[in-house]
Motif scaffolding. Structure first.
Motif, PDB file in Angstrom:
ATOM      1  N   ARG A 155       0.537  -1.196  -0.136  1.00 57.61           N
ATOM      2  CA  ARG A 155       0.030   0.267   0.447  1.00 57.61           C
ATOM      3  C   ARG A 155       0.545   1.060   0.160  1.00 57.61           C
ATOM      4  O   ARG A 155       0.171   2.288  -0.230  1.00 57.61           O
ATOM      5  CB  ARG A 155      -1.104  -0.506   1.003  1.00 57.61           C
ATOM      6  N   ASP A 156       2.409   0.876  -0.066  1.00 57.01           N
ATOM      7  CA  ASP A 156       3.247   2.489   0.219  1.00 57.01           C
ATOM      8  C   ASP A 156       3.180   3.058  -1.096  1.00 57.01           C
ATOM      9  O   ASP A 156       3.364   2.018  -2.694  1.00 57.01           O
ATOM     10  CB  ASP A 156       4.271   1.816   0.610  1.00 57.01           C
ATOM     11  N   GLY A 157       3.393   4.222  -1.721  1.00 50.06           N
ATOM     12  CA  GLY A 157       3.801   4.669  -2.525  1.00 50.06           C
ATOM     13  C   GLY A 157       4.714   6.071  -2.347  1.00 50.06           C
ATOM     14  O   GLY A 157       4.848   6.261  -1.600  1.00 50.06           O
ATOM     15  N   HIS A 158       5.010   6.904  -3.330  1.00 49.32           N
ATOM     16  CA  HIS A 158       5.329   7.872  -3.663  1.00 49.32           C
ATOM     17  C   HIS A 158       4.954   8.939  -4.189  1.00 49.32           C
ATOM     18  O   HIS A 158       4.578   8.012  -5.573  1.00 49.32           O
ATOM     19  CB  HIS A 158       7.277   8.078  -2.916  1.00 49.32           C
ATOM     20  N   VAL A 159       5.407  10.086  -4.253  1.00 48.20           N
ATOM     21  CA  VAL A 159       5.144  11.470  -5.170  1.00 48.20           C
ATOM     22  C   VAL A 159       6.261  12.470  -5.179  1.00 48.20           C
ATOM     23  O   VAL A 159       6.792  12.300  -4.513  1.00 48.20           O
ATOM     24  CB  VAL A 159       3.700  11.594  -4.873  1.00 48.20           C
ATOM     25  N   ASN A 160       6.079  13.186  -6.085  1.00 48.38           N
ATOM     26  CA  ASN A 160       6.423  14.683  -6.194  1.00 48.38           C
ATOM     27  C   ASN A 160       6.253  15.650  -5.110  1.00 48.38           C
ATOM     28  O   ASN A 160       5.261  15.818  -5.427  1.00 48.38           O
ATOM     29  CB  ASN A 160       6.576  15.463  -7.682  1.00 48.38           C
ATOM     30  N   PRO A 161       6.882  15.998  -3.941  1.00 46.44           N
ATOM     31  CA  PRO A 161       6.017  16.503  -2.973  1.00 46.44           C
ATOM     32  C   PRO A 161       5.941  17.871  -4.034  1.00 46.44           C
ATOM     33  O   PRO A 161       4.766  18.754  -3.182  1.00 46.44           O
ATOM     34  CB  PRO A 161       6.757  16.534  -2.182  1.00 46.44           C
ATOM     35  N   LEU A 162       6.532  18.619  -4.246  1.00 47.63           N
ATOM     36  CA  LEU A 162       7.010  19.935  -4.696  1.00 47.63           C
ATOM     37  C   LEU A 162       5.826  20.206  -5.777  1.00 47.63           C
ATOM     38  O   LEU A 162       4.606  20.887  -6.263  1.00 47.63           O
ATOM     39  CB  LEU A 162       8.264  20.684  -5.263  1.00 47.63           C
ATOM     40  N   ARG A 163       5.806  19.094  -6.180  1.00 45.24           N
ATOM     41  CA  ARG A 163       3.992  19.271  -7.611  1.00 45.24           C
ATOM     42  C   ARG A 163       2.689  18.731  -6.744  1.00 45.24           C
ATOM     43  O   ARG A 163       2.260  19.865  -7.071  1.00 45.24           O
ATOM     44  CB  ARG A 163       4.618  17.846  -8.659  1.00 45.24           C
ATOM     45  N   LEU A 164       2.590  18.309  -5.773  1.00 45.52           N
ATOM     46  CA  LEU A 164       1.897  17.751  -5.407  1.00 45.52           C
ATOM     47  C   LEU A 164       1.647  19.237  -4.153  1.00 45.52           C
ATOM     48  O   LEU A 164       0.289  19.562  -4.623  1.00 45.52           O
ATOM     49  CB  LEU A 164       1.672  17.285  -4.317  1.00 45.52           C
ATOM     50  N   LEU A 165       2.235  19.918  -3.364  1.00 45.69           N
ATOM     51  CA  LEU A 165       2.291  21.314  -3.141  1.00 45.69           C
ATOM     52  C   LEU A 165       1.589  22.299  -4.364  1.00 45.69           C
ATOM     53  O   LEU A 165       0.381  22.884  -4.338  1.00 45.69           O
ATOM     54  CB  LEU A 165       2.936  22.234  -2.378  1.00 45.69           C
ATOM     55  N   ALA A 166       1.936  22.337  -4.886  1.00 42.58           N
ATOM     56  CA  ALA A 166       1.854  23.174  -6.568  1.00 42.58           C
ATOM     57  C   ALA A 166       0.363  22.800  -7.011  1.00 42.58           C
ATOM     58  O   ALA A 166      -0.551  24.044  -7.552  1.00 42.58           O
ATOM     59  CB  ALA A 166       2.868  23.334  -7.573  1.00 42.58           C
ATOM     60  N   ALA A 167       0.189  21.585  -7.016  1.00 41.33           N
ATOM     61  CA  ALA A 167      -1.071  21.552  -7.521  1.00 41.33           C
ATOM     62  C   ALA A 167      -2.591  21.943  -6.800  1.00 41.33           C
ATOM     63  O   ALA A 167      -2.935  22.105  -7.408  1.00 41.33           O
ATOM     64  CB  ALA A 167      -1.291  19.562  -7.945  1.00 41.33           C
ATOM     65  N   LEU A 168      -2.260  21.711  -5.721  1.00 41.06           N
ATOM     66  CA  LEU A 168      -2.855  21.989  -4.504  1.00 41.06           C
ATOM     67  C   LEU A 168      -3.052  23.454  -4.124  1.00 41.06           C
ATOM     68  O   LEU A 168      -4.639  23.354  -4.444  1.00 41.06           O
ATOM     69  CB  LEU A 168      -2.673  21.584  -3.030  1.00 41.06           C
ATOM     70  N   GLN A 169      -2.383  23.892  -4.360  1.00 45.30           N
ATOM     71  CA  GLN A 169      -2.885  25.720  -4.641  1.00 45.30           C
ATOM     72  C   GLN A 169      -3.107  25.675  -5.535  1.00 45.30           C
ATOM     73  O   GLN A 169      -4.398  25.935  -5.825  1.00 45.30           O
ATOM     74  CB  GLN A 169      -1.437  26.166  -4.232  1.00 45.30           C
ATOM     75  N   ALA A 170      -2.663  25.280  -7.153  1.00 44.10           N
ATOM     76  CA  ALA A 170      -3.423  25.878  -8.324  1.00 44.10           C
ATOM     77  C   ALA A 170      -4.978  25.316  -8.620  1.00 44.10           C
ATOM     78  O   ALA A 170      -5.624  26.216  -8.736  1.00 44.10           O
ATOM     79  CB  ALA A 170      -2.757  24.919  -9.226  1.00 44.10           C
ATOM     80  N   ALA A 171      -5.416  24.107  -8.062  1.00 45.29           N
ATOM     81  CA  ALA A 171      -6.896  24.187  -7.793  1.00 45.29           C
ATOM     82  C   ALA A 171      -7.341  24.383  -7.075  1.00 45.29           C
ATOM     83  O   ALA A 171      -8.604  25.005  -7.187  1.00 45.29           O
ATOM     84  CB  ALA A 171      -6.471  22.232  -7.691  1.00 45.29           C
ATOM     85  N   PHE A 172      -7.177  25.226  -5.947  1.00 44.76           N
ATOM     86  CA  PHE A 172      -7.277  25.910  -4.732  1.00 44.76           C
ATOM     87  C   PHE A 172      -7.758  26.746  -5.454  1.00 44.76           C
ATOM     88  O   PHE A 172      -8.692  27.466  -4.764  1.00 44.76           O
ATOM     89  CB  PHE A 172      -6.543  25.983  -3.259  1.00 44.76           C
ATOM     90  N   LEU A 173      -6.609  27.686  -6.131  1.00 44.50           N
ATOM     91  CA  LEU A 173      -7.388  29.051  -7.499  1.00 44.50           C
ATOM     92  C   LEU A 173      -8.678  28.766  -7.930  1.00 44.50           C
ATOM     93  O   LEU A 173      -9.119  29.481  -8.637  1.00 44.50           O
ATOM     94  CB  LEU A 173      -6.275  29.288  -7.356  1.00 44.50           C
ATOM     95  N   LYS A 174      -8.787  27.551  -8.577  1.00 38.72           N
ATOM     96  CA  LYS A 174      -9.255  27.229  -9.913  1.00 38.72           C
ATOM     97  C   LYS A 174     -10.942  27.607  -9.112  1.00 38.72           C
ATOM     98  O   LYS A 174     -12.048  27.565  -9.502  1.00 38.72           O
ATOM     99  CB  LYS A 174      -9.164  25.714 -10.453  1.00 38.72           C
ATOM    100  N   ARG A 175     -10.375  26.613  -7.399  1.00 39.34           N
ATOM    101  CA  ARG A 175     -12.255  26.607  -7.093  1.00 39.34           C
ATOM    102  C   ARG A 175     -12.590  27.756  -6.483  1.00 39.34           C
ATOM    103  O   ARG A 175     -13.002  28.240  -5.826  1.00 39.34           O
ATOM    104  CB  ARG A 175     -11.428  25.468  -5.971  1.00 39.34           C
ATOM    105  N   GLY A 176     -11.496  28.771  -6.982  1.00 41.85           N
ATOM    106  CA  GLY A 176     -12.641  30.441  -6.622  1.00 41.85           C
ATOM    107  C   GLY A 176     -11.256  30.469  -4.997  1.00 41.85           C
ATOM    108  O   GLY A 176     -12.275  32.418  -4.162  1.00 41.85           O
TER     109      GLY A 176
END
Length: 375
Positions: A155-176
């Protein structure tokens, strides 16, 4: 006083950005306030693991929370990539925790049996692989002679943390949502008629609710609204190599080949207060351990070393709480912002929007540090 919001989230790191993203998706008017570039930012040194194996060892509530976050991650990543347009480099093909020597292998085996026994209803996906089984599972990898085996977590995995943070903020802005950088929160004032005034420099904002997700800065902000959760720093150092040919097909607890081909080595756990300097001793220790596991790393060039401060509670487990004295004030603290991002952006954000934390988070209230355990 500036525009009125439903929520102000203090802290735009991994925890705050995930919560703000989820709140905006719940049709809340959300202001996300980021600090200064020189602030202590745990997200800058995140290793990028989405990890379930061994999480919550000794704390069943944290163990279950990590399991649930891991279960939510595949759909969360897919939706976030689609909404933000940013590839997260997320993979969930399992992960390894290497054991150097037979005693370490046996110790890990016993620990995982105890850990799994606390939640017999969960399919944790843990498998102990001795040296022969490890080589059969990963035939293209050359392991060092000291590797006795590994714990494999499906069940373990990994992700690019800098891309994750950027994506969260970009999607947040798109949501208003509204994001203000270089706006560290300096004061939170409960208002007589309900809600809060939040001051950042000369700016003052108002909201019905405030969520403190400011990491180490929460020590100062929490008590302003009756949320006195203890938190301390722990330094972690990381090394990164040049880009290499595929070397390790899944992440490990201290070695991770990124989607760009570099290999991250780490991480240290140093209780040195707020000291951020990197050390030769840490670089030597991390390099030696990595080469003992994967000898082919011996010829790789190291291109960067850096350090950052983890956010740790006294028991290392997360804190979630609402203020008993100031309705609408909340706090969220953890050092597993990547693993728990799916939970923070989903169930936690929805619960905050509804005005009450779910009961299964009650054991993760910071009162556990002051209330003595029953005999």
């Amino acid at each position: 006083m500036h525009e009125d919001f439903d929520f102000i989230v203090a802290g735009a790191g991994m925890v705050g950005s995930a919560i703000a993203h989820g709140l905006a998706g719940a049709r809340q008017r959300v202001l996300l306030l980021d600090g200064e570039d020189g602030d202590y930012r745990a997200a800058k040194a995140n290793f990028g693991l989405v990890w379930v194996s061994g999480k919550g060892y000794g704390n069943t509530h944290y163990q279950r929370l990590s399991y649930e976050a891991g279960r939510l991650w595949p759909a969360f990543a897919q939706d976030l990539e689609r909404e933000s347009g940013i590839a997260l480099q997320y993979e969930n093909r399992g992960g390894l925790n290497f054991c150097l020597g037979e005693p370490q292998f046996e110790e890990r085996s016993q620990a995982m049996r105890r850990w799994a026994a606390r939640t017999p209803d969960l399919e944790l996906g843990i498998e102990m692989l001795d040296r022969a089984a490890l080589e059969r599972r990963f035939p293209t990898v050359r392991f060092g002679p000291d590797v006795a085996g590994a714990c494999f977590g499906s069940r373990d995995g990994h992700v690019n943390p800098l891309r994750l943070l950027a994506a969260l903020q970009a999607a947040f802005l798109k949501r208003g949502g509204v994001l203000k950088s270089r706006h560290p929160v300096q004061h939170i004032e409960p208002l007589a008629g309900g809600g809060f005034a939040v001051r950042s420099g000369a700016a003052r904002f108002a909201a019905r609710n405030v969520v403190i997700a400011a990491g180490l800065g929460s020590n100062k902000l929490g008590p302003m609204v009756g949320l006195d959760a203890p938190v301390r720093p722990q330094r972690g150092q990381i090394l990164v190599t040049e880009r290499l040919a595929p070397l390790l097909p899944v992440p490990a607890s201290g070695i991770r080949q990124t989607g760009d081909g570099t290999v991250m080595l780490g991480v240290t756990q140093e209780n040195v207060g707020y000291e951020l300097a990197t050390t030769v001793e840490a670089a030597v220790s991390m390099s030696r351990n990595a080469v003992r596991v994967l000898p082919d790393l011996g010829g790789a060039r190291l291109v960067r070393q850096w350090a950052c401060l983890r956010v740790l509670t006294p028991d290392g487990c997360p804190v979630y709480a609402g203020s008993a004295s100031h309705c609408g004030a909340w706090i969220a603290l953890c050092h597993s912002g990547v693993t728990l991002a799916s939970f923070h952006a989903g169930p936690l954000a929805r619960a905050l929007a509804d005005g009450a934390l779910p009961s299964f988070l009650d054991p993760l209230h910071y009162e556990r540090f002051t209330i003595p355990l029953a005999a």
